[in-house]
Design a protein around this motif. Sequence first.
Motif, PDB file in Angstrom:
ATOM      1  N   VAL A  69       0.834  -1.207   0.000  1.00  8.27           N
ATOM      2  CA  VAL A  69       0.000   0.000   0.000  1.00  8.27           C
ATOM      3  C   VAL A  69       0.871   1.260   0.000  1.00  8.27           C
ATOM      4  O   VAL A  69       1.783   1.392   0.809  1.00  8.27           O
ATOM      5  CB  VAL A  69      -0.872   0.047   1.276  1.00  8.27           C
ATOM      6  N   GLU A  71       0.806   5.726  -1.518  1.00 14.37           N
ATOM      7  CA  GLU A  71       0.160   6.774  -2.311  1.00 14.37           C
ATOM      8  C   GLU A  71       1.103   7.966  -2.423  1.00 14.37           C
ATOM      9  O   GLU A  71       2.063   8.068  -1.654  1.00 14.37           O
ATOM     10  CB  GLU A  71      -1.193   7.189  -1.706  1.00 14.37           C
ATOM     11  N   CYS A 104      10.231   1.390  -1.330  1.00 10.34           N
ATOM     12  CA  CYS A 104       9.465   2.395  -2.093  1.00 10.34           C
ATOM     13  C   CYS A 104       8.186   1.842  -2.679  1.00 10.34           C
ATOM     14  O   CYS A 104       7.423   2.582  -3.307  1.00 10.34           O
ATOM     15  CB  CYS A 104      10.335   2.934  -3.218  1.00 10.34           C
ATOM     16  N   SER A 105       7.973   0.529  -2.553  1.00 11.07           N
ATOM     17  CA  SER A 105       6.774  -0.105  -3.081  1.00 11.07           C
ATOM     18  C   SER A 105       6.585   0.215  -4.567  1.00 11.07           C
ATOM     19  O   SER A 105       7.530   0.095  -5.347  1.00 11.07           O
ATOM     20  CB  SER A 105       5.559   0.300  -2.255  1.00 11.07           C
ATOM     21  N   ASP A 132      13.189  -1.684  -3.243  1.00 12.23           N
ATOM     22  CA  ASP A 132      12.188  -2.492  -2.541  1.00 12.23           C
ATOM     23  C   ASP A 132      12.601  -3.949  -2.709  1.00 12.23           C
ATOM     24  O   ASP A 132      13.355  -4.298  -3.622  1.00 12.23           O
ATOM     25  CB  ASP A 132      10.785  -2.271  -3.146  1.00 12.23           C
ATOM     26  N   ASP A 134      10.404  -6.286  -3.267  1.00 14.45           N
ATOM     27  CA  ASP A 134       9.360  -6.960  -4.030  1.00 14.45           C
ATOM     28  C   ASP A 134       9.443  -6.616  -5.517  1.00 14.45           C
ATOM     29  O   ASP A 134       9.203  -5.476  -5.921  1.00 14.45           O
ATOM     30  CB  ASP A 134       8.004  -6.518  -3.442  1.00 14.45           C
ATOM     31  N   ARG A 202       9.482   4.687   5.026  1.00 17.91           N
ATOM     32  CA  ARG A 202       8.201   4.887   5.707  1.00 17.91           C
ATOM     33  C   ARG A 202       7.286   3.677   5.540  1.00 17.91           C
ATOM     34  O   ARG A 202       7.216   3.072   4.480  1.00 17.91           O
ATOM     35  CB  ARG A 202       7.521   6.140   5.138  1.00 17.91           C
ATOM     36  N   VAL A 204       7.300   0.664   6.688  1.00 23.65           N
ATOM     37  CA  VAL A 204       7.780  -0.719   6.608  1.00 23.65           C
ATOM     38  C   VAL A 204       8.393  -1.135   7.948  1.00 23.65           C
ATOM     39  O   VAL A 204       8.226  -2.259   8.387  1.00 23.65           O
ATOM     40  CB  VAL A 204       8.785  -0.925   5.442  1.00 23.65           C
ATOM     41  N   TYR A 207       6.547  -3.213  10.535  1.00 25.14           N
ATOM     42  CA  TYR A 207       6.311  -4.652  10.373  1.00 25.14           C
ATOM     43  C   TYR A 207       7.382  -5.500  11.047  1.00 25.14           C
ATOM     44  O   TYR A 207       7.224  -6.700  11.204  1.00 25.14           O
ATOM     45  CB  TYR A 207       6.271  -5.041   8.884  1.00 25.14           C
TER      46      TYR A 207
HETATM   47  C1  LIG Z   1       3.427  -0.378   3.033  1.00 23.54           C
HETATM   48  S1  LIG Z   1       4.685  -0.316   1.805  1.00 23.54           S
HETATM   49  C2  LIG Z   1       5.364   1.295   2.086  1.00 23.54           C
HETATM   50  C3  LIG Z   1       5.538   2.063   0.799  1.00 23.54           C
HETATM   51  C4  LIG Z   1       5.987   3.516   0.964  1.00 23.54           C
HETATM   52  N1  LIG Z   1       7.242   3.595   1.657  1.00 23.54           N
HETATM   53  C5  LIG Z   1       4.947   4.332   1.690  1.00 23.54           C
HETATM   54  O1  LIG Z   1       5.121   4.670   2.842  1.00 23.54           O
HETATM   55  O2  LIG Z   1       3.909   4.642   1.082  1.00 23.54           O
HETATM   56  C6  LIG Z   1       5.915  -1.390   2.507  1.00 23.54           C
HETATM   57  C7  LIG Z   1       6.967  -1.811   1.499  1.00 23.54           C
HETATM   58  O3  LIG Z   1       8.051  -2.409   2.211  1.00 23.54           O
HETATM   59  C8  LIG Z   1       8.604  -3.421   1.393  1.00 23.54           C
HETATM   60  N2  LIG Z   1       9.412  -4.330   2.212  1.00 23.54           N
HETATM   61  C9  LIG Z   1       8.989  -5.239   3.126  1.00 23.54           C
HETATM   62  N3  LIG Z   1      10.049  -5.898   3.655  1.00 23.54           N
HETATM   63  C10 LIG Z   1      11.155  -5.380   3.063  1.00 23.54           C
HETATM   64  C11 LIG Z   1      12.544  -5.647   3.185  1.00 23.54           C
HETATM   65  N4  LIG Z   1      13.000  -6.571   4.028  1.00 23.54           N
HETATM   66  N5  LIG Z   1      13.408  -4.923   2.427  1.00 23.54           N
HETATM   67  C12 LIG Z   1      12.954  -3.982   1.561  1.00 23.54           C
HETATM   68  N6  LIG Z   1      11.651  -3.681   1.400  1.00 23.54           N
HETATM   69  C13 LIG Z   1      10.762  -4.384   2.144  1.00 23.54           C
HETATM   70  C14 LIG Z   1       7.390  -4.071   0.775  1.00 23.54           C
HETATM   71  O4  LIG Z   1       7.705  -4.814  -0.387  1.00 23.54           O
HETATM   72  C15 LIG Z   1       6.479  -2.880   0.522  1.00 23.54           C
HETATM   73  O5  LIG Z   1       6.606  -2.425  -0.800  1.00 23.54           O
END
Ligand SMILES: C[S@@+](CC[C@H](N)C(=O)[O-])C[C@H]1O[C@@H](n2cnc3c(N)ncnc32)[C@H](O)[C@@H]1O
Length: 257
Positions: A69, A71, A104-105, A132, A134, A202, A204, A207
């Motif tokens: 997610v 935007e 950066c999604s 990212d 993914d 931001r 991430v 999690y």
């Molecule tokens: C909720 S999105 C946040 C996107 C953007 N930063 C924002 O705030 O709108 C979280 C992103 O973190 C990435 N992510 C999760 N684990 C990661 C990791 N270990 N290394 C790099 N990216 C990761 C996911 O693939 C996802 O695209």
Amino acid sequence: MSWSYEDFTKAIYKLTNIDLSCYKERQMKRRIDSLINRKNYSQYDEFYSALVADQDLLESFVNYITINVSEFFRNPSQWEVLKRDILPILIDRYGKLKVWSAACSTGEEPYSMVMLLHEFFPLEDITVIASDIDKEALDKAKEGLYIEKSLQSLPKEYVKKYFTIKDGLYKIDDRVKQRVIFKRHNLLMDPYPTNCHLIICRNVLSYFTEEAKSKLYFKFRDALEEDGILFVGSTEQIIFPQRYNLKSVRTFFYKKI
Ligand SMILES: C[S@@+](CC[C@H](N)C(=O)[O-])C[C@H]1O[C@@H](n2cnc3c(N)ncnc32)[C@H](O)[C@@H]1O
């Protein structure tokens, strides 16, 4: 004997280099269990065998667990602080900036950053590194096509200036796209860029487990130039930032000291 969640996470680590034990367990396990159910598997090992056999299923699994997610100008008031209070000081000190949008999604965040920097620099002087874990998210980011909802916080003049509408989707201008270098990067494993003036990471960190987060703060600190800034998400304020040689300069903004 059938696999435990821990057996599954270990096998996934070997297969993908994604260490699920660094993500908050309750949240991640619930997500994975519900996916396994939906796909009509009943055991972790059975689902794992399916992932090994089917590359598309594996990619969509990674895409699902990583939650993409995003935007443009998410939480606009924080971008306002960035524009008004943070960027002028960084630009004064360094001139051109090395900016990294980590996790950066689908690209909304690095593209927002290019638009904002264009208030201060000609486009050809702007480069934003965006990464990212993914691949599917990065492919979408490079494609640069967005639904209207992703643009809800974007100032109207930016929509006009930087997008064209095509089949009901908003297409980002190639001149903005060309300013972003996308690459695959795992925050938990891969080496970080160095000498960054601004890191945006931001939505991430929340999690991850406390232990994993703490390691990442040290790595971000090392990736920054002195006085460089780390910009975090709305629920991701750092407790005791001085532990990492970081200092809060505004809510959600930390300076390397
Ligand atoms: C909720 S999105 C946040 C996107 C953007 N930063 C924002 O705030 O709108 C979280 C992103 O973190 C990435 N992510 C999760 N684990 C990661 C990791 N270990 N290394 C790099 N990216 C990761 C996911 O693939 C996802 O695209």
